[in-house]
Design an enzyme around this catalytic site. Structure first.
Site, PDB file in Angstrom:
ATOM      1  N   LYS A  44       0.816  -1.211   0.000  1.00  0.00           N
ATOM      2  CA  LYS A  44       0.000   0.000   0.000  1.00  0.00           C
ATOM      3  C   LYS A  44       0.855   1.269   0.000  1.00  0.00           C
ATOM      4  O   LYS A  44       0.386   2.344  -0.356  1.00  0.00           O
ATOM      5  CB  LYS A  44      -0.965  -0.022   1.171  1.00  0.00           C
ATOM      6  CG  LYS A  44      -2.003  -1.119   0.947  1.00  0.00           C
ATOM      7  CD  LYS A  44      -3.118  -1.149   1.949  1.00  0.00           C
ATOM      8  CE  LYS A  44      -4.190  -2.138   1.526  1.00  0.00           C
ATOM      9  NZ  LYS A  44      -3.687  -3.518   1.399  1.00  0.00           N
TER      10      LYS A  44
HETATM   11  C1  LIG Z   1      -4.207  -4.542   0.568  1.00  0.00           C
HETATM   12  C2  LIG Z   1      -3.411  -5.781   0.444  1.00  0.00           C
HETATM   13  C3  LIG Z   1      -3.728  -6.786  -0.505  1.00  0.00           C
HETATM   14  C4  LIG Z   1      -4.929  -6.688  -1.426  1.00  0.00           C
HETATM   15  O1  LIG Z   1      -4.800  -5.690  -2.413  1.00  0.00           O
HETATM   16  P1  LIG Z   1      -6.089  -5.136  -3.168  1.00  0.00           P
HETATM   17  O2  LIG Z   1      -5.614  -3.994  -3.987  1.00  0.00           O
HETATM   18  O3  LIG Z   1      -7.048  -4.708  -2.100  1.00  0.00           O
HETATM   19  O4  LIG Z   1      -6.630  -6.248  -4.008  1.00  0.00           O
HETATM   20  C5  LIG Z   1      -2.926  -7.917  -0.548  1.00  0.00           C
HETATM   21  N1  LIG Z   1      -1.870  -8.072   0.294  1.00  0.00           N
HETATM   22  C6  LIG Z   1      -1.537  -7.132   1.198  1.00  0.00           C
HETATM   23  C7  LIG Z   1      -0.382  -7.370   2.106  1.00  0.00           C
HETATM   24  C8  LIG Z   1      -2.278  -5.953   1.311  1.00  0.00           C
HETATM   25  O5  LIG Z   1      -1.943  -5.036   2.241  1.00  0.00           O
END
Ligand SMILES: *Cc1c(COP(=O)(O)O)cnc(C)c1O
Length: 494
Positions: A111
């Site tokens: 993120k």
């Molecule tokens: C948010 C997240 C995801 C999922 O990503 P999306 O864009 O919501 O599909 C997968 N793995 C981790 C570690 C995340 O923080």
């Protein structure tokens, strides 16, 4: 001129700056642009370019009303030495395949890619002739990862402030410390007596409170906004790393310009993988995008049957950021695959909220399936995958990435098409589960688990995570659900 409107109607006509500032359309739809893909990114010139140069090329196509200089400033500030690898998203071999590390940012989760740049975009969206003193207050309820990544992104960002609520006692030791030790003059972190859903519902009520909005605008020039993953400004930075992966495959001479690549993506809210689809529309040769889910396999069922049904049990798993029953960003993919039919999307979303389910027309499902593959892993398979990946490749993965690893192994392999697994978190964010999977001691604190993992695998914990044990805790507020609004009011006045 590229403009944005809702996936559910065509009445809006917003610039990308307006869409980023507004977040979500008034009718509940997500902002999309009909000119996406009219212009392609030049892939012949990718090899040898830095992440920042690629970001400049890609973002200029997606956010055309930002000047080149504004984009360059945002990119320089977001992708600098807060990243532990100069490639930002380095690609590494993994057996016969490749892994794209998205977790080398300040909070060790993918993120960061989006949340390091979103505040920089927001600071440049103040409307001409608007209130120069206006401050955007980001308000978030978090079950773990998003809160910290948002705090790290917005800390001391000009023109912004951020308030994060988390459920008391419901996040891991590392996650709690990541938030409560956050530095910055414009950040606020508060525990809430309740679970995540209670906190989330209260945040939604605060967003919907018109009287509070008027009061905050009047007394402290503050507008509330959210940093969640449906914001255009959070989605588009993720398109960049698909091109960066391709550039690195070119540099390694694994592929020639124009060769196709397959990506496997651990998926929750469908933001990460949707960015891969945007990359394809911008000209990247993507053969398949494989959706990897955990036990909450609503997307797998949708992609195999054409029916999306949220009425099912919710499982809390060892891959918490993928524990999602409504994948919000799916709506954008459906919009493009419906040939931009806002009436159909509006109907499907209405079915979802009214009946808890919707079904897409057969031809549409067929074309979606020609690009999107899918699979899922249960928790035993996730643990086995962490062990298998270590034993075969001497590479440690986290439980989210392990869902993708498992699914990638299940897929038929075409020797002519390189496969890239997107890795979304550092294994050191989940050291207990990783140690258990590898048969290591997992009885101590999270920090003891980190040390055991480092010792056994010869890897190193990210300094920011290991250092949490001795970092100063700045926030120890705990409030009742009913007191959250008052907390926001006093945070706005700071
Ligand atoms: C948010 C997240 C995801 C999922 O990503 P999306 O864009 O919501 O599909 C997968 N793995 C981790 C570690 C995340 O923080």
């Amino acid at each position: 001129m590229t403009t944005f409107h809702s996936t559910r109607s065509t009445t809006d006509s917003l610039t990308s700056k307006q869409a980023i500032r507004k977040g979500i359309a008034d009718d509940g739809g997500l902002f999309v642009s009909d000119s996406l893909g009219d212009e392609h990114v030049d892939i012949a010139s990718l090899a040898g370019k830095s992440y920042r140069q690629i970001a400049q090329d890609v973002l200029a196509k997606l956010l055309p009303d930002f000047t080149d200089e504004e984009l360059a400033d945002c990119i320089r500030e977001a992708y600098g030495d807060q990243w532990s690898d100069p490639a930002i998203t380095p690609l590494r071999p993994l057996g016969d395949d490749y892994i794209l590390e998205l977790f080398n940012g300040p909070t060790s989760a993918f993120k960061d890619v989006a949340l390091q740049i979103l505040p920089r975009f927001m600071a440049r969206t103040t409307p001409a002739g608007g209130d120069e003193d206006e401050k955007i207050m980001i308000l978030t309820a978090t079950s773990g990862d998003t809160g910290k990544a948002a705090l790290a992104g917005f800390a001391d960002a000009p023109g912004t402030a951020i308030t994060v609520f988390y459920p008391e006692g419901k996040v891991s030791q590392v996650q709690q410390l990541q938030m409560t030790t956050q530095t910055g003059d414009n950040v606020n972190v508060c525990a809430v007596k309740g679970n995540f859903d209670d906190a989330q519902s209260a945040v939604k009520r605060i967003f919907g409170d018109k009287e509070l909005a008027a009061e905050l605008a009047g007394t402290s020039h503050t507008v509330l906004s959210s940093a969640n993953s449906i914001n255009v400004g959070r989605l588009v930075p993720q398109v960049v790393y698909y091109f960066a992966a391709y550039a690195q495959l070119l540099e390694r001479q694994v592929i020639n310009v124009g060769d196709e690549v397959e990506f496997t993506v651990p998926t929750g809210n469908f933001g990460d993988i949707l960015a891969g689809y945007y990359a394809k529309l911008l000209g990247l040769p993507v053969k398949h995008l494989v959706v990897a889910s955990d036990r909450n396999n609503v997307l797998f069922d949708f992609l195999t049957s054409g029916t999306y049904n949220r009425q099912r049990p919710f499982y809390q798993t060892i891959s918490p950021s993928m524990d999602i029953l409504v994948s919000s960003n799916l709506e954008r993919m459906l919009y493009y695959f419906s040939e931009k039919d806002t009436r159909l999307i509006s109907m499907l979303m209405n079915d979802l909220s009214q009946w808890g389910a919707f079904e897409v027309p057969e031809p549409m499902l067929k074309s979606i399936r020609s690009l999107f593959g899918c699979g899922w892993a249960d928790e035993d398979q996730v643990r086995e995958s962490i062990r298998d990946c270590w034993e075969r490749n001497r590479y440690v993965i986290d439980p989210h990435t392990a869902c993708g690893y498992f699914v990638m192994q299940q897929m038929p392999r075409d020797p002519l098409t390189p496969r890239v697994l997107l890795s979304t978190a550092s294994p050191y964010k989940f050291p207990r589960v990783v140690n258990e999977s590898l048969g290591l001691d997992a009885t101590g604190t999270d920090f003891e688990c980190m040390d055991v993992l480092a010792e056994a695998t010869g890897t190193t914990a990210p300094a920011a995570l290991r250092g949490l044990e001795t970092a100063d805790v700045r926030f120890d507020d705990v409030v009742e659900i009913d007191a959250m609004e008052e907390y926001v009011r006093s945070a706005a006045e700071k």
